[in-house]
Design an enzyme around this catalytic site. Structure first.
Site, PDB file in Angstrom:
ATOM      1  N   GLY A   1       0.797  -1.213   0.000  1.00  0.00           N
ATOM      2  CA  GLY A   1       0.000   0.000   0.000  1.00  0.00           C
ATOM      3  C   GLY A   1       0.829   1.260   0.000  1.00  0.00           C
TER       4      GLY A   1
ATOM      5  CG  LEU B   1      -2.820  -2.482  -3.609  1.00  0.00           C
ATOM      6  CD1 LEU B   1      -2.666  -1.801  -4.958  1.00  0.00           C
ATOM      7  CD2 LEU B   1      -3.314  -1.493  -2.559  1.00  0.00           C
ATOM      8  CG  ASP B   2       0.970  -3.293  -3.655  1.00  0.00           C
ATOM      9  OD1 ASP B   2       1.140  -2.935  -4.830  1.00  0.00           O
ATOM     10  OD2 ASP B   2       0.818  -2.502  -2.704  1.00  0.00           O
ATOM     11  CD  GLU B   3      -1.432 -10.051  -1.599  1.00  0.00           C
ATOM     12  OE1 GLU B   3      -0.744 -11.048  -1.853  1.00  0.00           O
ATOM     13  OE2 GLU B   3      -1.606  -9.634  -0.440  1.00  0.00           O
TER      14      GLU B   3
END
Length: 288
Positions: free
Chosen positions: A205, A231-233
Site C-alpha cells: 500500500g 493490490l500488490d499481490e
C-alpha cells in the site's frame, strides 16, 4: 553456412503436465525444419507436476512462422501444451504509465536509448502533465489521461483503446500512483508490470518506506510484479534490496529507494520482453 542475416530468430515457451518425451518431441520437429537451437532452459515444478521450457532458435528465411507453428501442432496436441512463439525480429511496443515521480520512467527511456532494452515506446500515459516535456524530448507520444473515482471506467477504456491502436504488447507502471480496476487488471493479466517501492510481501500500500522506517528495518527493497486485482499481490518477477541503518530517516529511505526501483523495474521489463518469465499460478518461473 548461412549468415545471421539469412536466418530468422524465434523464441518459444511452453508449459504442460510433465511426461517423458516432451523435449524430444519439440526439438525433433525443430530439427526437421533445419532449426539451430541457441538457448534452452527447462524447469519441472514438482508440486504441480508442471513442466516449463524456453527455447531460442533460428531457422532459414525460407521457413515461415506459419511453418513452425504447423510443425509444432503435433507435440502441442500430444502433450496438451500451452505454447507461445515469438518472432524476435519484431521489436516489442510498450506503454509506460507514470504520475509525478519520473525516476523509473527516465531509467527505462535511457536503457531503451542505449539498446539494453529492446523495445519501442508506443506511448507515455500520465494522470498529470509533469512528464509531457520528457515525452516530447524523447519523441514519444504523450497522453494526458486524468482520473478520479467518477471517471476511472472511462479513463481505462481510453487506455485500452490506446493499447489496441498503438499495438502495444505491455503496459509498464513506472510509479503510476493509481490503483487499476479489477476489470482492467483481470483483462490484461500478465501484460501489466508494476514497480512497488517495497520488498513485498512486506509494507504494502501507501508510503511503504515510512512503514519500513517505523519498523526499523535494516534493508529496504523494491519489487516488480504483474498486476492483479489484489493490490500488490501479483506474481513477482524481480526484487532487489539495499542496506540501510538506524540514522537514516524516512526521506533517506525514499532517496535510496529511487535507485532500486528504477533498476528492478527495468530488469523485470527486460526479462518479460525476452520471454524469460512464465506464470506459474501465484508465482513465476524466470529463466536466466
Amino acid at each position: 553456412m548461412k549468415t545471421i542475416s539469412e536466418q530468422q530468430n524465434f523464441v518459444l515457451t511452453l508449459s504442460c503436465q510433465d511426461k517423458p518425451g516432451i523435449v524430444a518431441a519439440v526439438t525433433s520437429e525443430l530439427a526437421a525444419l533445419g532449426a539451430n537451437i541457441s538457448d534452452s532452459n527447462q524447469f519441472w515444478d514438482r508440486v504441480s507436476n508442471t513442466f516449463f521450457m524456453r527455447i531460442a532458435f533460428s531457422v532459414p528465411t525460407a521457413v515461415t512462422e506459419a511453418m513452425v507453428r504447423r510443425a509444432l501442432k503435433s507435440p502441442i496436441e500430444r502433450f496438451s501444451m500451452k505454447l507461445e512463439l515469438i518472432d524476435v525480429g519484431r521489436k516489442p511496443r510498450i506503454i509506460i504509465m507514470v504520475s509525478k515521480f519520473d525516476h523509473a520512467l527516465l531509467h527505462l527511456l535511457y536503457q531503451i536509448r542505449v539498446g539494453w532494452l529492446n523495445a519501442e515506446v508506443a506511448a507515455i500515459v500520465s494522470n498529470h502533465e509533469d512528464c509531457r516535456p520528457t515525452s516530447e524530448r524523447e519523441g514519444a507520444p504523450f497522453h494526458y489521461l486524468p482520473v478520479n473515482s467518477d471517471t476511472k471506467a472511462q479513463q481505462e477504456e481510453k487506455l485500452l483503446t490506446l493499447m489496441s491502436d498503438a499495438q502495444s504488447d505491455l503496459i509498464v507502471l513506472a510509479r503510476y500512483m493509481q490503483v487499476l480496476s479489477t476489470e482492467l487488471s483481470s483483462r490484461l493479466f500478465g501484460r501489466i508490470i508494476n514497480i512497488h517501492h517495497s520488498f513485498l510481501p512486506s509494507f504494502k500500500g501507501a508510503k511503504p518506506y515510512h512503514q519500513a522506517f517505523e519498523r526499523g528495518v535494516k534493508q529496504i527493497g523494491a519489487t516488480a510484479h504483474y498486476v492483479t486485482p489484489d493490490l500488490d499481490e501479483g506474481p513477482i518477477i524481480e526484487q532487489q534490496v539495499e542496506r540501510v541503518h538506524h540514522a537514516m530517516g524516512p526521506e533517506d529511505l525514499v532517496a535510496t529507494g529511487r535507485d532500486i526501483e528504477s533498476r528492478v523495474l527495468a530488469k523485470a521489463v527486460k526479462l518479460h520482453l525476452e520471454t524469460r518469465v512464465m506464470l506459474n499460478g501465484l508465482k513465476t518461473v524466470v529463466f536466466p
